[in-house]
Design a protein around this motif. Structure first.
Motif, PDB file in Angstrom:
ATOM      1  N   ASN A 102       1.034 -18.693 -15.167  1.00 13.49           N
ATOM      2  CA  ASN A 102       2.150 -17.868 -15.254  1.00 13.49           C
ATOM      3  C   ASN A 102       1.986 -16.723 -14.338  1.00 13.49           C
ATOM      4  O   ASN A 102       1.054 -15.562 -14.762  1.00 13.49           O
ATOM      5  CB  ASN A 102       2.194 -17.344 -16.627  1.00 13.49           C
ATOM      6  N   PRO A 103       2.124 -16.787 -13.119  1.00 10.48           N
ATOM      7  CA  PRO A 103       1.728 -15.842 -11.971  1.00 10.48           C
ATOM      8  C   PRO A 103       2.840 -14.377 -12.079  1.00 10.48           C
ATOM      9  O   PRO A 103       3.894 -14.478 -12.223  1.00 10.48           O
ATOM     10  CB  PRO A 103       2.009 -16.369 -10.642  1.00 10.48           C
ATOM     11  N   VAL A 104       2.071 -13.276 -12.064  1.00 15.15           N
ATOM     12  CA  VAL A 104       2.759 -12.113 -11.962  1.00 15.15           C
ATOM     13  C   VAL A 104       2.723 -11.560 -10.409  1.00 15.15           C
ATOM     14  O   VAL A 104       1.407 -11.421 -10.097  1.00 15.15           O
ATOM     15  CB  VAL A 104       2.171 -10.961 -12.752  1.00 15.15           C
ATOM     16  N   GLU A 105       3.502 -11.749  -9.770  1.00 22.04           N
ATOM     17  CA  GLU A 105       3.658 -11.328  -8.228  1.00 22.04           C
ATOM     18  C   GLU A 105       3.300  -9.955  -7.920  1.00 22.04           C
ATOM     19  O   GLU A 105       4.140  -9.262  -8.395  1.00 22.04           O
ATOM     20  CB  GLU A 105       4.906 -12.048  -7.652  1.00 22.04           C
ATOM     21  N   TYR A 106       2.608  -9.473  -6.972  1.00 21.05           N
ATOM     22  CA  TYR A 106       2.341  -8.202  -6.563  1.00 21.05           C
ATOM     23  C   TYR A 106       2.639  -8.394  -5.021  1.00 21.05           C
ATOM     24  O   TYR A 106       1.928  -8.817  -4.140  1.00 21.05           O
ATOM     25  CB  TYR A 106       1.034  -7.512  -6.773  1.00 21.05           C
ATOM     26  N   LYS A 107       4.009  -8.103  -4.917  1.00 19.20           N
ATOM     27  CA  LYS A 107       4.336  -8.506  -3.452  1.00 19.20           C
ATOM     28  C   LYS A 107       4.195  -7.190  -2.402  1.00 19.20           C
ATOM     29  O   LYS A 107       4.443  -6.136  -2.685  1.00 19.20           O
ATOM     30  CB  LYS A 107       5.869  -8.428  -3.491  1.00 19.20           C
ATOM     31  N   VAL A 108       3.378  -7.578  -1.487  1.00 24.23           N
ATOM     32  CA  VAL A 108       2.966  -6.295  -0.575  1.00 24.23           C
ATOM     33  C   VAL A 108       3.435  -6.712   0.778  1.00 24.23           C
ATOM     34  O   VAL A 108       3.549  -7.711   1.339  1.00 24.23           O
ATOM     35  CB  VAL A 108       1.217  -6.390  -0.379  1.00 24.23           C
ATOM     36  N   GLU A 109       4.207  -5.804   1.304  1.00 30.01           N
ATOM     37  CA  GLU A 109       4.798  -5.914   2.706  1.00 30.01           C
ATOM     38  C   GLU A 109       3.768  -6.366   3.648  1.00 30.01           C
ATOM     39  O   GLU A 109       2.565  -5.965   3.843  1.00 30.01           O
ATOM     40  CB  GLU A 109       5.415  -4.366   3.106  1.00 30.01           C
ATOM     41  N   TRP A 110       4.218  -7.226   4.358  1.00 30.37           N
ATOM     42  CA  TRP A 110       3.180  -7.954   5.349  1.00 30.37           C
ATOM     43  C   TRP A 110       3.041  -7.056   6.358  1.00 30.37           C
ATOM     44  O   TRP A 110       3.645  -6.058   7.004  1.00 30.37           O
ATOM     45  CB  TRP A 110       4.194  -9.065   6.174  1.00 30.37           C
ATOM     46  N   GLY A 111       1.898  -6.738   6.747  1.00 25.84           N
ATOM     47  CA  GLY A 111       0.919  -5.758   7.529  1.00 25.84           C
ATOM     48  C   GLY A 111       0.452  -4.717   6.733  1.00 25.84           C
ATOM     49  O   GLY A 111      -0.385  -3.856   7.189  1.00 25.84           O
ATOM     50  N   ASN A 112       0.742  -4.595   5.398  1.00 23.46           N
ATOM     51  CA  ASN A 112       0.100  -3.511   4.453  1.00 23.46           C
ATOM     52  C   ASN A 112      -0.982  -4.085   3.706  1.00 23.46           C
ATOM     53  O   ASN A 112      -0.866  -5.408   3.494  1.00 23.46           O
ATOM     54  CB  ASN A 112       1.119  -2.943   3.653  1.00 23.46           C
TER      55      ASN A 112
END
Length: 373
Positions: A102-112
């Protein structure tokens, strides 16, 4: 024309390692292999500065070791936080979903880079979280994620930190017990200076308590029992294991502090040179394994470099055509200087650079300042 690799895997293989790879193969069910394999295990312990026997090698790419970490330390329904800041962060997400976590996604902007405070917030909101899955060095964007800080948060909460170190092992001086890492993953074709096909999973004593029996080929319990005897449960990557004895010896002879300083200086020198040449680094907090360089002319630059026998890597998915990547793994600093010189030539031909020599000067100054030259 001989092609030179400046790609973040596979990397160019040192002569000492190539010599071992060129020898006749031996059979793995022999005392000769057993002795060599046990020696490789002792060398790996020295690399991570831990006397524990809690690690196994698999005949697989690094993705196999990532999958093994999912299968061996988590069960269906377990909640995990996934740091998704690039192509390989996405791979964690896909693996977690595929195996019923059950993944909780922490979306990080590419490059950060990941923000430890955001990870803390997610952990506070998801107190039943069993693990955090992340990259140390996100190869697709050239980003370094603050692993030690996230490791400290995980340790406070007894949450397993699973770190993909495929482009970090053999580059950074990683001591997982000090970094708060519970599961550490490596692949052969990066900082270990080998061909693809061999991976490693190291795990802490806390992670050991959570070992599951969900895998067949990737079963850590099956493998560790055999590997402690100098054997493997299934057919091993014989030539790669023998060659790893040489590559680990090379890293330890230089010393990981010096290895990290060399890569750090290569990264700094390359980034200073490309900025002088009017290009921009892509990563907010760059990995020292690979430099990602932003340019709308990225593919033209790569094409021209390749005409001169220099192969670099392009961008993936949304970054295709927007960046190109230069690896520092397996690179002699003098070869890095050659690359900058040829990059200047290419940029001038494309009308992106007016004067030659500025990048070479900037690169050289960094190495002189560092004391390595």
């Amino acid at each position: 024309m001989k092609e030179r690799l400046f790609t973040p895997g596979p990397v160019e293989i040192p002569e000492r390692v190539r010599k071992v790879l060129g020898e006749q193969i031996i059979h793995h069910r022999t005392d000769e292999f057993k002795r060599a394999f046990l020696e490789v295990r002792e060398l790996f312990k020295r690399l991570v500065e831990d006397s524990s026997e809690n690690f196994v090698f698999f005949a697989s790419s690094g993705t196999g070791a990532m999958e093994a970490s999912i299968l061996n330390f988590f069960e269906e329904g377990d909640k995990v936080i996934v740091v998704n800041g690039g192509k390989f962060g996405e791979r964690w997400l896909n693996l977690a979903k595929h195996w019923g976590l059950n993944p909780v996604e922490y979306k990080v902007e590419w490059g950060n880079s990941a923000d430890p405070n955001k990870v803390k917030e997610l952990m506070d909101r998801n107190s039943d979280c069993k693990g955090v899955l992340m990259q140390i060095s996100e190869t697709s964007t050239g980003v370094y994620h603050p692993t030690k800080e996230i490791g400290s948060l995980c340790r406070e909460r007894e949450v397993l930190l699973v770190a993909d170190a495929i482009t970090a092992l053999g580059v950074y001086k990683i001591v997982p017990s000090e970094w708060g890492i519970d599961v550490l993953i490596g692949g052969s074709q990066k900082g270990f200076l080998l061909p693809p096909g061999l991976s490693v999973v190291w795990f802490s004593r806390n992670a050991e308590k959570r070992l599951k029996e969900r895998a067949f080929y990737f079963s850590i319990k099956k493998e560790i029992k055999k590997q402690l005897e100098g054997q493997t449960a299934w057919t091993p990557a014989i030539s790669l294991i023998l060659a790893m004895k040489e590559s680990l010896s090379m890293l330890l002879e230089e010393g990981m502090e010096k290895v990290e300083k060399r890569h750090r200086t290569l990264s700094k020198a390359t980034l200073r040179a490309i900025e002088v040449l009017g290009l921009k680094r892509f990563a907010q907090n760059p990995s020292i394994s690979v430099s990602a360089i932003a340019s709308e002319q990225a593919e033209n630059i790569r094409r021209e470099l390749l005409r001169h026998g220099i192969r670099t890597a392009g961008g993936q998915d949304e970054l295709k055509g927007k960046i190109f990547r230069i690896s520092h793994m397996g690179v002699d600093p003098k070869d890095g200087l050659m690359l900058i010189g040829m990059l200047e030539v290419v940029l001038k031909k494309l009308g992106l650079c007016q004067r030659l020599g500025e990048g070479v000067k900037a690169y050289s100054e960094v190495f002189i300042e560092s004391g390595l030259w």
